[in-house]
Design a protein around this motif. Structure first.
Motif: not given
Length: 266
Positions: A87, A100, A102, A120, A128, A130, A195, A222
């Motif tokens: 992304d 990143a 995703l 991500v 990172r 999550w 992102f 996201n």
């Protein structure tokens, strides 16, 4: 509440593999870049990362479906992995570190598929993020070395920090006037892009963000991270989740006002 710990652990393993592949080609002088029919770029690293993730999922979760930006949908069933291998490809091919991988797991439910796990991973930033449904959202180096994410408590638009990707798309939708009014109403605007604004909403360092044109793989990971951090993620029409083809994310306190600006002259 289902336990998604094993799925989240797998998503981290997938992200580790993707990070190694994408970083290996980041800033490579011989990186091959093509233009897709929608005139957006795709690099050999995008394709390689998605192929890597797909092959790992086919071994680890053979019953699950896979939807990816580069190779479409494969399989059927109530569980679907959604992948954006890079992304921020335009940043990637220019050597800008804001990109990143995703990775999201979505499950069929009321209102269609909804994200239940999201990772991500932005290796060039060394970051990172999550989340898993019902388990909260986190950032850190690993599952065992993490900080829980919480959205901000800013409740007035004049105190808010607003992040977006670009002006492109707002005018085509007839939303540019509302968008510009919003930029004048807030304390601060920044075009971080892709992102990153959503992750900063989840972290509480940005209060609102929005984009006019997106695909499901841009939003699924996201969305679960923002909502598990206590925020709100909808389409510009206010529909919860990542299915509207566009997105608005906030700390929740400012969401109705955010949507009001972006729809006021629409």
């Amino acid at each position: 509440m289902p336990d998604y710990h094993d799925d989240l652990r797998l998503a981290h393993v997938l992200a580790d593999a993707a990070d190694a592949a994408t970083m290996d080609r980041f800033k490579a002088l011989d990186l091959k870049v093509e233009t897709k029919p929608d005139m957006t770029p795709v690099s050999e690293a995008d394709k390689a990362a998605e192929e890597l993730i797909r092959s790992s999922l086919q071994r680890a979760r053979p019953r699950d479906a896979i939807l990816g930006e580069e190779y479409g949908i494969e399989g059927t069933g109530p569980r679907r992995w959604v992948i954006d291998p890079i992304d921020g490809t335009k940043n990637y091919v220019r050597g800008v570190p804001v990109w990143a991988t995703l990775i999201s797991l979505m499950e069929a439910g009321e209102g269609g598929y909804q994200p239940v796990v999201g990772v991500v991973s932005a290796p060039a930033l060394g970051r990172r993020w999550w989340a898993a449904k019902g388990g909260g959202a986190y950032t850190g180096r690993s599952l065992t070395s993490a900080t829980r994410l919480k959205v901000s408590k800013v409740s007035r638009m004049q105190d808010a920090s607003f992040a977006y990707s670009s002006l492109t798309g707002w005018e085509e939708q007839g939303r540019l006037d509302g968008f510009m009014d919003l930029t004048r109403a807030v304390w601060r605007t920044r075009g971080y892009g892709d992102f990153w604004p959503y992750m900063m909403v989840a972290e509480g360092s940005v209060d609102i963000c929005a984009e006019p044109e997106l695909s499901l793989w841009d939003m699924a990971a996201n969305a679960i991270i923002v909502t598990e951090a206590g925020g709100t993620f909808t389409g510009l029409d206010g529909t919860p989740g990542p299915h509207s083809g566009n997105a608005a994310a906030s700390n929740g306190l400012l969401h109705d006002e955010l949507l009001g600006y972006l729809n006021q002259r629409y």
